[in-house]
Design a protein around this motif. Sequence first.
Motif, PDB file in Angstrom:
ATOM      1  N   PHE A   1      25.219  16.552   6.478  1.00 23.59           N
ATOM      2  CA  PHE A   1      24.799  15.581   7.598  1.00 23.59           C
ATOM      3  C   PHE A   1      23.501  14.999   7.170  1.00 23.59           C
ATOM      4  N   TYR A   2      22.561  15.508   6.437  1.00 20.02           N
ATOM      5  CA  TYR A   2      21.044  14.748   6.029  1.00 20.02           C
ATOM      6  C   TYR A   2      21.469  14.090   5.121  1.00 20.02           C
TER       7      TYR A   2
ATOM      8  N   VAL B   1      11.640  14.144   4.677  1.00 16.46           N
ATOM      9  CA  VAL B   1      11.141  15.542   5.126  1.00 16.46           C
ATOM     10  C   VAL B   1      10.748  15.111   6.501  1.00 16.46           C
ATOM     11  N   LEU B   2       9.908  14.265   6.697  1.00 18.98           N
ATOM     12  CA  LEU B   2       9.384  13.848   8.064  1.00 18.98           C
ATOM     13  C   LEU B   2      10.626  13.660   8.972  1.00 18.98           C
ATOM     14  N   LEU B   3      11.720  13.007   8.608  1.00 20.08           N
ATOM     15  CA  LEU B   3      12.813  12.553   9.377  1.00 20.08           C
ATOM     16  C   LEU B   3      13.370  13.960   9.719  1.00 20.08           C
ATOM     17  N   ALA B   4      13.659  14.829   8.691  1.00 17.02           N
ATOM     18  CA  ALA B   4      14.358  16.173   9.206  1.00 17.02           C
ATOM     19  C   ALA B   4      13.491  16.861   9.994  1.00 17.02           C
TER      20      ALA B   4
ATOM     21  N   HIS C   1      13.832  15.563  13.702  1.00 19.93           N
ATOM     22  CA  HIS C   1      15.134  16.023  13.992  1.00 19.93           C
ATOM     23  C   HIS C   1      15.046  17.595  14.360  1.00 19.93           C
ATOM     24  N   ASN C   2      14.529  18.295  13.696  1.00 23.86           N
ATOM     25  CA  ASN C   2      14.369  19.699  14.078  1.00 23.86           C
ATOM     26  C   ASN C   2      13.550  19.873  15.528  1.00 23.86           C
ATOM     27  N   LEU C   3      12.360  19.241  15.649  1.00 22.57           N
ATOM     28  CA  LEU C   3      11.827  19.162  16.808  1.00 22.57           C
ATOM     29  C   LEU C   3      12.482  18.747  17.792  1.00 22.57           C
ATOM     30  N   ILE C   4      13.080  17.556  17.738  1.00 19.74           N
ATOM     31  CA  ILE C   4      13.861  17.246  19.334  1.00 19.74           C
ATOM     32  C   ILE C   4      15.083  18.443  19.225  1.00 19.74           C
ATOM     33  N   GLY C   5      15.570  19.120  18.395  1.00 21.30           N
ATOM     34  CA  GLY C   5      16.648  20.010  18.473  1.00 21.30           C
ATOM     35  C   GLY C   5      15.807  21.242  19.342  1.00 21.30           C
ATOM     36  N   LEU C   6      14.758  21.656  18.878  1.00 28.37           N
ATOM     37  CA  LEU C   6      14.031  22.773  19.615  1.00 28.37           C
ATOM     38  C   LEU C   6      13.893  22.388  21.033  1.00 28.37           C
ATOM     39  N   LEU C   7      13.355  21.039  21.231  1.00 23.22           N
ATOM     40  CA  LEU C   7      12.990  20.758  22.790  1.00 23.22           C
ATOM     41  C   LEU C   7      14.416  20.565  23.661  1.00 23.22           C
ATOM     42  N   TRP C   8      15.352  20.207  22.898  1.00 20.08           N
ATOM     43  CA  TRP C   8      16.990  20.006  23.636  1.00 20.08           C
ATOM     44  C   TRP C   8      17.120  21.642  23.961  1.00 20.08           C
TER      45      TRP C   8
END
Length: 85
Positions: free
Chosen positions: A8-9, A28-31, A34-41
């Motif tokens: 995916f990445y 790395v910043l984009l990854a 993406h992980n922060l958005i997933g955590l919030l979700w």
Amino acid sequence: MSTAIGVFYVATIPQFIPDDSSHLLMGVLLAVVHNLIGLLWFAGIIASARRAARWLGEPSVARLTDRLTGVVLVTFGIRLAASAR
């Protein structure tokens, strides 16, 4: 599973990296974003599930759920008994 995440990445992140930036840093910043958005979700899903569990645990909701389930099962039984074999 980790292979799918890597694919995916590799497939999606490069198209969002500007040409004049550091590819490693921006990747790395984009990854991380993406992980922060997933955590919030998932935090939102967990909070919603807790509220839903409390609401579904109320006696009035449990009675309503039992009644609706009973009506559905009886209806299926009547339709099955009335159907031609």
